[in-house]
Design an enzyme around this catalytic site. Structure first.
Site: not given
Ligand code: AHR
Length: 497
Positions: A173, A296
């Site tokens: 991110e 994710e």
């Molecule tokens: O999964 C939780 C958080 O969500 C992670 O650390 C980040 O990459 C995302 O915003």
């Protein structure tokens, strides 16, 4: 409701990469500490500090790949802190997740855990607060088989053989917690970092930080820079890691029937995410050399007081299980582009597969979806169509919205067809008539995940409240018939002749 499903065995989409069934762990809340690592002196049964119960549960679902150490945590992590004698490791602030990091679980412990559960390690490097040297050194430390200082350091720390870590993320991110880059600037950084990440004992698979959700501007900015300034190492981009979470329809455990549908619809939007991102990528990478990675994804419900607020602990219900099933079906249907996906997160955080409380452990409804869907891993995805009535409901703005009554996917491996189907209706069972085209079946069996109440959870007291069970499937020539309850996930395994 009556639903007709057609499975076209002669219309292949692509091979479902096993890594689509991947996982993600971060130094966040009780995911690593307590959820996986308890330390060698713990009263909780462990092997070299790692919980035996969690290892046994994960092994059963055949996890192909595991991402670590973050997440946000990755861009403030310095790998050297987590190697060497544990007593001497530094203690740091975990700036993203309101805690302190004892560094007891580092590279060796992670690789060891991966080996125990049979998963490939996927390390996410620090771009935001670091520099290329640190990441190139981590690669050398893990993978170099010769006689350098870093390889000797690894050997002295107990691993004479290289770890051969193949999968590496170049930041996380990076449009936000990973350094607040503009996409073009990140592309420059990406190339700089990737140049120094060498192949040593394993050909590396490098994943760039991708966009969030459907938003195409990061993707366009990043790829335009990658393409506009070509240099010899541009091919060192193998995957593009997009993230997508859904939530805010009630809380994790309290939701109305409308909110049940709102969340499932938000989950299904992952298909738009895949469509938008793959279209944006295609315009720069028409030969589709770069794979779409969703490293994710999952449900992220509004925080509630207690364990949840800072540390994203969340209860997992049948509703989460259906989101998982619908999402995995989307990835299967896009097997020609999606090469990896990692649900967030494995233990005790967000859409967890496992919850722990001290020595207690329970597998969640989402875990059972991964169990049921194992047959898809490595299968050849084939086109399937569900002719199901749409379910209409009110969205959060009180506008009429709809989602398919039944959705699913199909794949074939070793002459065995796996069909997964989700009945999204909170109230109505479904009569499924499945027609096979382009092949002949000889036998079929089905299992479902269902619960009388759409809010059902697996608790420490009732760990098997939601667990898969067999249901009858009738074979009529090349047609299969079965009746599935409301709010259920069915997986049908069909032997082909
Ligand atoms: O999964 C939780 C958080 O969500 C992670 O650390 C980040 O990459 C995302 O915003």
């Amino acid at each position: 409701m009556s639903v007709k499903v057609v499975v076209c065995l002669d219309e292949p989409i692509g091979t479902i990469h096993p890594n689509i069934y991947g996982h993600f762990t971060e130094h966040l809340g009780s995911c690593i500490y307590e959820g996986i690592w308890v330390g060698e002196d713990s009263k909780i049964a462990n092997t070299m500090g790692i919980r035996n119960d969690v290892v046994a549960a994960l092994k059963r679902i055949n996890p192909p790949i595991l991402r670590w150490p973050g997440g946000n945590f990755a861009d403030d992590y310095h790998w050297q802190d987590g190697v060497g004698p544990r007593a001497a490791r530094p203690r740091r602030v975990n700036m993203w997740w309101d805690s302190e990091e004892p560094n007891q679980f580092g590279t060796h412990e992670f690789v060891h855990f991966c080996r125990m559960i049979g998963a490939e390690p996927y390390l996410c490097g620090n771009v935001g607060s670091s520099y290329p040297r640190e990441l190139r050194d981590w690669v050398e430390y893990c993978n170099y088989g010769g006689d350098t200082t870093l390889a000797r350091q690894r050997a002295a720390n107990g691993a004479p053989e290289p770890f051969k870590v193949r999968y590496w993320g170049v930041g996380n991110e990076n449009w936000a917690a990973g350094g607040s880059f503009e996409p073009e600037d990140y592309a420059i950084e990406y190339k700089r970092f990737a140049t120094y990440m060498r192949d040593y004992s394993a050909p590396l698979y490098l994943v760039a930080c991708g966009a969030y959700g459907e938003e195409p501007s990061w993707t366009q900015g990043f790829f335009s820079k990658m393409v506009k300034t070509p240099f010899r190492d541009v091919p060192r981009l193998h995957g593009f890691g997009v993230h997508y979470y859904c939530g805010t329809a009630g809380t994790a455990t309290e939701y109305s029937e409308q909110q049940w549908y709102q969340l499932l619809a938000a989950g299904l939007r992952v298909e738009n995410v895949v469509n938008m991102q793959r279209a944006a990528m295609d315009s720069y990478d028409p030969l589709r050399k770069v794979g779409l990675v969703i490293d994710e994804w999952g449900t992220w419900h509004p925080p509630i007081e207690g364990r949840n607020r800072a540390h994203l602990w969340q209860q997992n219900t049948m509703r989460d299980a259906l989101v998982a099933a619908l999402t995995l079906d989307v990835f299967n249907r896009h097997a020609d582009k999606v090469v990896m996906a990692n649900i967030a997160q494995t233990v005790n955080v967000l859409q967890a597969l496992i919850l722990t409380d001290g020595p207690k452990m329970v597998t969640t409804p989402t875990y059972h979806v991964y169990d049921l869907y194992q047959g898809h891993q490595g299968g050849r995805a084939v086109r399937s169509f569900c002719d199901a009535p749409a379910i209409t409901f009110l969205d959060k703005q009180d506008k009429s919205a709809s989602l398919p009554g039944v959705a699913g996917s199909a794949s074939v491996k070793n002459n065995m067809l796996t069909i997964s189907l989700v009945n999204t209706s909170a109230a109505e069972e479904s009569d499924l008539a499945i027609q096979l085209r382009g092949g002949t079946c000889s036998a079929a069996a089905a299992r479902i995940l269902a619960a009388a109440d759409i809010h059902t959870i697996n608790s420490f007291e009732r760990p098997d409240a939601v667990t898969p069970r067999a249901i009858q499937v009738h074979l009529d020539g090349n047609e299969l018939h079965l009746q599935v309850p409301a709010a259920s996930v069915a997986v049908i395994r069909v032997k082909l002749v």
